[in-house]
Write a protein that holds these residues in place. Structure first.
Motif, short mmCIF file in Angstrom:
data_model
loop_
_atom_site.label_atom_id
_atom_site.label_comp_id
_atom_site.label_asym_id
_atom_site.label_seq_id
_atom_site.Cartn_x
_atom_site.Cartn_y
_atom_site.Cartn_z
N ALA A 87 35.25 45.66 15.87
CA ALA A 87 35.26 46.60 16.99
C ALA A 87 33.86 47.18 17.20
CB ALA A 87 36.26 47.71 16.73
N GLU A 88 33.17 47.51 16.10
CA GLU A 88 31.80 48.01 16.24
C GLU A 88 30.89 46.95 16.88
OE1 GLU A 88 30.55 49.24 12.43
OE2 GLU A 88 31.84 51.04 12.34
N GLU A 89 31.09 45.68 16.39
CA GLU A 89 30.29 44.60 16.98
C GLU A 89 30.60 44.44 18.46
OE1 GLU A 89 29.51 39.79 16.28
OE2 GLU A 89 30.94 40.92 15.03
N LEU A 90 31.92 44.47 18.79
CA LEU A 90 32.31 44.36 20.18
C LEU A 90 31.79 45.54 21.00
CD1 LEU A 90 35.98 43.05 19.83
CD2 LEU A 90 33.96 41.76 20.57
N ALA A 91 31.85 46.74 20.35
CA ALA A 91 31.33 47.91 21.07
C ALA A 91 29.83 47.75 21.33
CB ALA A 91 31.60 49.17 20.26
N THR A 92 29.13 47.24 20.30
CA THR A 92 27.69 47.01 20.50
C THR A 92 27.44 45.98 21.60
OG1 THR A 92 27.34 47.53 18.17
CG2 THR A 92 25.58 46.37 19.31
N ARG A 93 28.20 44.87 21.50
CA ARG A 93 28.03 43.84 22.53
C ARG A 93 28.43 44.36 23.90
NH1 ARG A 93 30.77 38.42 20.40
NH2 ARG A 93 29.97 37.74 22.45
N LEU A 94 29.50 45.21 23.94
CA LEU A 94 29.92 45.78 25.22
C LEU A 94 28.84 46.69 25.78
CD1 LEU A 94 32.10 46.18 27.35
CD2 LEU A 94 33.04 48.02 25.92
N SER A 95 28.25 47.47 24.83
CA SER A 95 27.17 48.35 25.30
C SER A 95 26.01 47.53 25.83
CB SER A 95 26.72 49.24 24.15
OG SER A 95 25.64 50.05 24.56
N GLU A 96 25.65 46.45 25.09
CA GLU A 96 24.57 45.59 25.56
C GLU A 96 24.95 44.93 26.89
OE1 GLU A 96 23.92 42.87 22.42
OE2 GLU A 96 22.91 44.32 21.10
N ALA A 97 26.25 44.47 26.96
CA ALA A 97 26.69 43.86 28.20
C ALA A 97 26.66 44.84 29.35
CB ALA A 97 28.10 43.29 28.02
N GLU A 98 27.05 46.10 29.07
CA GLU A 98 27.00 47.12 30.11
C GLU A 98 25.57 47.36 30.55
OE1 GLU A 98 28.96 50.47 28.50
OE2 GLU A 98 31.00 49.74 28.92
N ASP A 99 24.68 47.40 29.57
CA ASP A 99 23.26 47.59 29.94
C ASP A 99 22.77 46.42 30.80
OD1 ASP A 99 23.28 49.92 28.50
OD2 ASP A 99 22.45 49.00 26.66
N ILE A 100 23.13 45.18 30.32
CA ILE A 100 22.71 44.01 31.09
C ILE A 100 23.37 44.02 32.47
CG2 ILE A 100 22.83 41.50 31.17
CD1 ILE A 100 22.60 41.53 28.12
N ALA A 101 24.67 44.40 32.49
CA ALA A 101 25.37 44.45 33.77
C ALA A 101 24.76 45.50 34.68
CB ALA A 101 26.85 44.73 33.54
N GLY A 102 24.37 46.62 34.09
CA GLY A 102 23.72 47.65 34.90
C GLY A 102 22.40 47.16 35.48
N GLU A 103 21.61 46.48 34.60
CA GLU A 103 20.36 45.94 35.09
C GLU A 103 20.59 44.91 36.17
OE1 GLU A 103 18.41 44.45 31.66
OE2 GLU A 103 17.95 46.44 30.81
N ARG A 104 21.59 44.03 35.93
CA ARG A 104 21.91 43.02 36.92
C ARG A 104 22.43 43.66 38.21
NH1 ARG A 104 24.75 38.08 33.48
NH2 ARG A 104 22.85 37.47 32.32
N ALA A 105 23.21 44.73 38.06
CA ALA A 105 23.70 45.41 39.25
C ALA A 105 22.57 46.02 40.05
CB ALA A 105 24.71 46.49 38.84
N VAL A 106 21.63 46.60 39.34
CA VAL A 106 20.46 47.19 40.04
C VAL A 106 19.67 46.08 40.75
CG1 VAL A 106 18.25 48.37 39.70
CG2 VAL A 106 20.32 49.18 38.53
N ALA A 107 19.48 44.94 40.00
CA ALA A 107 18.75 43.82 40.61
C ALA A 107 19.52 43.26 41.80
CB ALA A 107 18.52 42.74 39.55
N ALA A 108 20.88 43.15 41.62
CA ALA A 108 21.70 42.63 42.71
C ALA A 108 21.66 43.56 43.91
CB ALA A 108 23.14 42.44 42.22
N ALA A 109 21.71 44.87 43.61
CA ALA A 109 21.64 45.83 44.73
C ALA A 109 20.29 45.70 45.47
CB ALA A 109 21.83 47.25 44.19
N ALA A 110 19.23 45.55 44.66
CA ALA A 110 17.91 45.37 45.30
C ALA A 110 17.85 44.08 46.11
CB ALA A 110 16.81 45.37 44.23
#
Length: 243
Positions: A189-212
């Motif tokens: 769960a910690e690993e998944l939480a870490t990966r989820l956090s990383e995925a969220e960060d990547i998704a956020g970055e991708r969302a910002v790039a996609a929005a741009a």
């Protein structure tokens, strides 16, 4: 359970001992001794008197030279005195035998009474001891039954305890496995939480790039539309002229 009512007969007591004789027995021989002594003394006196009469008759016959009258008379007197002494001695012997028989009968009766008493005491003692043994055996049997019941209950409890201990060991093993699985799942769960956090960060970055990129594409679309509109506007008069 009454056990004190059966006295144990004393082994040292005998029927002829002073403790078992009647209180009047010591006085009886003394009361018989005086008449018996008087008879014996009378017999001795009669015999002595007969001897004196015989000696006197012989002496008178020798001294006086008389005929056979004195010796015959003396012999008769001696015979009568001897018969009286014999009679007295015979009576004494008969009385002694009768008293001895009575004493023996009395002693036999006393001995029979003592024997009967001892037999009764022994019977009571045997019955008491038998009753005690029966009671002891019954109590022992009850105690043995109680001990066997306790041993059976103890065996059942030991088996139950062994089963509970085995179940407890199994529960401990299951708990250890569950704890290991929980730790593994927690780590996952910690690993998944870490990966989820990383995925969220990547998704956020991708969302910002996609929005741009969307904004750029919309801007480019608007520019293209404007240019197309201009082209359409510029091409409309030429078409009209050709018509």
């Amino acid at each position: 359970m009454a056990t004190a009512s059966a006295p144990v007969p004393s082994p040292g007591r005998t029927p002829g001992s002073p403790s078992s004789s009647s209180p009047s027995s010591p006085a009886a021989p003394g009361s018989r001794t005086r008449p018996r002594s008087a008879r014996l003394v009378r017999a001795v006196v009669l015999l002595a008197l007969a001897a004196v009469v015989a000696v006197a008759a012989v002496a008178v016959t020798v001294l006086t030279g008389a005929g056979a009258t004195w010796p015959v008379a003396g012999g008769l007197v001696v015979l009568a005195l001897g018969a009286a002494a014999t009679r007295s001695t015979h009576l004494e012997v008969l009385d002694t035998r009768r008293e001895g028989g009575a004493d023996r009968a009395r002693l036999a009766g006393e001995y029979r009474g003592i024997t009967d008493a001892r037999v009764r005491e022994n019977r009571v003692f045997a019955e008491t001891m038998t009753r005690r043994l029966d009671d002891g055996e019954r109590v022992l049997a009850e105690q043995l039954a109680t001990i066997h019941a306790h041993e059976a209950a103890l065996d059942r409890r030991e088996r139950r305890l062994a089963a509970v201990e085995a179940e407890l060991e199994q529960a401990k093993d299951r708990l250890a496995g569950t704890e290991s699985l929980a730790r593994a799942q927690a780590a996952r769960a910690e690993e998944l939480a870490t990966r989820l956090s990383e995925a969220e960060d990547i998704a956020g970055e991708r969302a910002v790039a996609a929005a741009a990129r969307i904004a750029e594409l919309e801007t480019e679309r608007d520019a293209l539309r404007s240019e197309l509109h201009l082209w359409q506007t510029a091409a409309t008069p030429g078409r009209r002229r050709q018509a």
